[in-house]
Design a protein around this motif. Structure first.
Motif, PDB file in Angstrom:
ATOM      1  N   PRO A 125       0.805  -1.218   0.000  1.00 20.90           N
ATOM      2  CA  PRO A 125       0.000   0.000   0.000  1.00 20.90           C
ATOM      3  C   PRO A 125       0.841   1.274   0.000  1.00 20.90           C
ATOM      4  O   PRO A 125       0.414   2.296  -0.538  1.00 20.90           O
ATOM      5  CB  PRO A 125      -0.850  -0.108   1.266  1.00 20.90           C
ATOM      6  CG  PRO A 125      -0.246  -1.156   2.091  1.00 20.90           C
ATOM      7  CD  PRO A 125       0.510  -2.048   1.175  1.00 20.90           C
ATOM      8  N   LEU A 126       2.039   1.210   0.570  1.00 21.51           N
ATOM      9  CA  LEU A 126       2.889   2.398   0.584  1.00 21.51           C
ATOM     10  C   LEU A 126       3.474   2.717  -0.789  1.00 21.51           C
ATOM     11  O   LEU A 126       3.980   3.816  -0.999  1.00 21.51           O
ATOM     12  CB  LEU A 126       4.009   2.232   1.614  1.00 21.51           C
ATOM     13  CG  LEU A 126       3.568   2.289   3.075  1.00 21.51           C
ATOM     14  CD1 LEU A 126       4.745   1.987   3.985  1.00 21.51           C
ATOM     15  CD2 LEU A 126       2.951   3.628   3.398  1.00 21.51           C
ATOM     16  N   ILE A 127       3.415   1.772  -1.708  1.00 24.87           N
ATOM     17  CA  ILE A 127       3.862   2.024  -3.079  1.00 24.87           C
ATOM     18  C   ILE A 127       2.688   2.284  -4.002  1.00 24.87           C
ATOM     19  O   ILE A 127       2.694   3.237  -4.790  1.00 24.87           O
ATOM     20  CB  ILE A 127       4.718   0.841  -3.594  1.00 24.87           C
ATOM     21  CG1 ILE A 127       6.033   0.780  -2.830  1.00 24.87           C
ATOM     22  CG2 ILE A 127       4.972   0.969  -5.083  1.00 24.87           C
ATOM     23  CD1 ILE A 127       6.874  -0.427  -3.148  1.00 24.87           C
ATOM     24  N   VAL A 128       1.646   1.466  -3.897  1.00 25.25           N
ATOM     25  CA  VAL A 128       0.527   1.533  -4.835  1.00 25.25           C
ATOM     26  C   VAL A 128      -0.295   2.805  -4.651  1.00 25.25           C
ATOM     27  O   VAL A 128      -0.670   3.468  -5.623  1.00 25.25           O
ATOM     28  CB  VAL A 128      -0.360   0.274  -4.703  1.00 25.25           C
ATOM     29  CG1 VAL A 128      -1.632   0.401  -5.500  1.00 25.25           C
ATOM     30  CG2 VAL A 128       0.419  -0.948  -5.147  1.00 25.25           C
ATOM     31  N   VAL A 129      -0.575   3.183  -3.412  1.00 25.48           N
ATOM     32  CA  VAL A 129      -1.448   4.330  -3.169  1.00 25.48           C
ATOM     33  C   VAL A 129      -0.804   5.643  -3.635  1.00 25.48           C
ATOM     34  O   VAL A 129      -1.475   6.444  -4.284  1.00 25.48           O
ATOM     35  CB  VAL A 129      -1.888   4.370  -1.691  1.00 25.48           C
ATOM     36  CG1 VAL A 129      -2.699   5.609  -1.404  1.00 25.48           C
ATOM     37  CG2 VAL A 129      -2.692   3.126  -1.360  1.00 25.48           C
ATOM     38  N   PRO A 130       0.472   5.909  -3.368  1.00 24.14           N
ATOM     39  CA  PRO A 130       1.053   7.132  -3.938  1.00 24.14           C
ATOM     40  C   PRO A 130       1.112   7.134  -5.473  1.00 24.14           C
ATOM     41  O   PRO A 130       0.992   8.202  -6.091  1.00 24.14           O
ATOM     42  CB  PRO A 130       2.462   7.173  -3.339  1.00 24.14           C
ATOM     43  CG  PRO A 130       2.325   6.468  -2.052  1.00 24.14           C
ATOM     44  CD  PRO A 130       1.364   5.359  -2.334  1.00 24.14           C
ATOM     45  N   ILE A 131       1.258   5.969  -6.092  1.00 29.17           N
ATOM     46  CA  ILE A 131       1.207   5.920  -7.554  1.00 29.17           C
ATOM     47  C   ILE A 131      -0.184   6.307  -8.040  1.00 29.17           C
ATOM     48  O   ILE A 131      -0.337   7.050  -9.017  1.00 29.17           O
ATOM     49  CB  ILE A 131       1.641   4.528  -8.071  1.00 29.17           C
ATOM     50  CG1 ILE A 131       3.130   4.333  -7.843  1.00 29.17           C
ATOM     51  CG2 ILE A 131       1.297   4.370  -9.548  1.00 29.17           C
ATOM     52  CD1 ILE A 131       3.624   2.935  -8.151  1.00 29.17           C
ATOM     53  N   ALA A 132      -1.210   5.825  -7.346  1.00 25.05           N
ATOM     54  CA  ALA A 132      -2.579   6.219  -7.700  1.00 25.05           C
ATOM     55  C   ALA A 132      -2.786   7.709  -7.459  1.00 25.05           C
ATOM     56  O   ALA A 132      -3.447   8.388  -8.251  1.00 25.05           O
ATOM     57  CB  ALA A 132      -3.578   5.405  -6.887  1.00 25.05           C
ATOM     58  N   GLY A 133      -2.223   8.235  -6.389  1.00 27.25           N
ATOM     59  CA  GLY A 133      -2.312   9.673  -6.133  1.00 27.25           C
ATOM     60  C   GLY A 133      -1.623  10.488  -7.211  1.00 27.25           C
ATOM     61  O   GLY A 133      -2.098  11.556  -7.605  1.00 27.25           O
ATOM     62  N   ALA A 134      -0.499   9.984  -7.707  1.00 28.05           N
ATOM     63  CA  ALA A 134       0.184  10.664  -8.808  1.00 28.05           C
ATOM     64  C   ALA A 134      -0.666  10.642 -10.075  1.00 28.05           C
ATOM     65  O   ALA A 134      -0.694  11.616 -10.833  1.00 28.05           O
ATOM     66  CB  ALA A 134       1.539  10.019  -9.060  1.00 28.05           C
ATOM     67  N   ALA A 135      -1.381   9.542 -10.296  1.00 28.90           N
ATOM     68  CA  ALA A 135      -2.293   9.481 -11.448  1.00 28.90           C
ATOM     69  C   ALA A 135      -3.418  10.498 -11.297  1.00 28.90           C
ATOM     70  O   ALA A 135      -3.833  11.133 -12.278  1.00 28.90           O
ATOM     71  CB  ALA A 135      -2.865   8.070 -11.591  1.00 28.90           C
ATOM     72  N   GLY A 136      -3.904  10.685 -10.076  1.00 31.97           N
ATOM     73  CA  GLY A 136      -4.901  11.718  -9.829  1.00 31.97           C
ATOM     74  C   GLY A 136      -4.340  13.112 -10.058  1.00 31.97           C
ATOM     75  O   GLY A 136      -5.032  13.996 -10.566  1.00 31.97           O
ATOM     76  N   GLY A 137      -3.089  13.322  -9.692  1.00 26.47           N
ATOM     77  CA  GLY A 137      -2.431  14.598  -9.967  1.00 26.47           C
ATOM     78  C   GLY A 137      -2.264  14.835 -11.455  1.00 26.47           C
ATOM     79  O   GLY A 137      -2.381  15.961 -11.942  1.00 26.47           O
ATOM     80  N   ALA A 138      -1.997  13.769 -12.206  1.00 25.64           N
ATOM     81  CA  ALA A 138      -1.900  13.891 -13.665  1.00 25.64           C
ATOM     82  C   ALA A 138      -3.253  14.257 -14.259  1.00 25.64           C
ATOM     83  O   ALA A 138      -3.328  15.061 -15.199  1.00 25.64           O
ATOM     84  CB  ALA A 138      -1.390  12.591 -14.268  1.00 25.64           C
ATOM     85  N   LEU A 139      -4.326  13.689 -13.719  1.00 32.19           N
ATOM     86  CA  LEU A 139      -5.667  14.058 -14.173  1.00 32.19           C
ATOM     87  C   LEU A 139      -5.911  15.546 -13.950  1.00 32.19           C
ATOM     88  O   LEU A 139      -6.428  16.232 -14.833  1.00 32.19           O
ATOM     89  CB  LEU A 139      -6.724  13.230 -13.432  1.00 32.19           C
ATOM     90  CG  LEU A 139      -8.179  13.608 -13.733  1.00 32.19           C
ATOM     91  CD1 LEU A 139      -8.545  13.209 -15.146  1.00 32.19           C
ATOM     92  CD2 LEU A 139      -9.104  12.978 -12.722  1.00 32.19           C
ATOM     93  N   PHE A 140      -5.518  16.051 -12.790  1.00 33.18           N
ATOM     94  CA  PHE A 140      -5.660  17.479 -12.512  1.00 33.18           C
ATOM     95  C   PHE A 140      -4.876  18.309 -13.520  1.00 33.18           C
ATOM     96  O   PHE A 140      -5.361  19.325 -14.023  1.00 33.18           O
ATOM     97  CB  PHE A 140      -5.182  17.780 -11.087  1.00 33.18           C
ATOM     98  CG  PHE A 140      -5.317  19.218 -10.699  1.00 33.18           C
ATOM     99  CD1 PHE A 140      -6.531  19.717 -10.271  1.00 33.18           C
ATOM    100  CD2 PHE A 140      -4.236  20.071 -10.751  1.00 33.18           C
ATOM    101  CE1 PHE A 140      -6.668  21.041  -9.911  1.00 33.18           C
ATOM    102  CE2 PHE A 140      -4.355  21.397 -10.402  1.00 33.18           C
ATOM    103  CZ  PHE A 140      -5.575  21.880  -9.970  1.00 33.18           C
TER     104      PHE A 140
END
Length: 115
Positions: free
Chosen positions: A57-72
């Protein structure tokens, strides 16, 4: 003497790297809060879990957060339109970030806490 044309390009408030790192940072803080408040340090993991289950979770969740930042970042062209389209772009960015972060959290914790 030649004429010069002024070409305007959409201006983003932040670079892609900034949006990625802010999105990943928010996600990392949220998953750390979730893991620590859930007793990450005090509980013994179940025997069927891997030894270092908390790495996923410490790797996967920040990657998902980065994808959300890319969407922004990629919805930045809508935020520059003005009016109700700007409000719609911020709404879509926020809802999209929350959905992507939720999916990343579920995928990161699958097989451990959310089995």
């Amino acid at each position: 003497m030649s004429q010069q044309k002024n070409v305007t390009t959409p201006q983003h408030g932040a670079s892609l790297g900034n949006c990625l790192s802010i999105g990943a940072g928010i996600a990392l803080l949220l998953i750390l809060f979730f893991l620590i408040s859930g007793g990450w340090f005090t509980q013994q993991p179940k025997p069927e879990w891997e030894k270092y289950w908390m790495i996923r979770p410490l790797i996967v969740v920040p990657i998902a957060g980065a994808a959300g930042g890319a969407l922004f970042y990629f919805l930045g062209f809508l935020r520059n339109q003005g009016g109700w389209i700007t409000a719609l772009a911020y709404f879509l960015s926020t809802v999209g970030y929350i959905i992507i972060l939720w999916l990343g959290t579920v995928f990161g914790l699958a097989g451990t806490w959310w089995n």
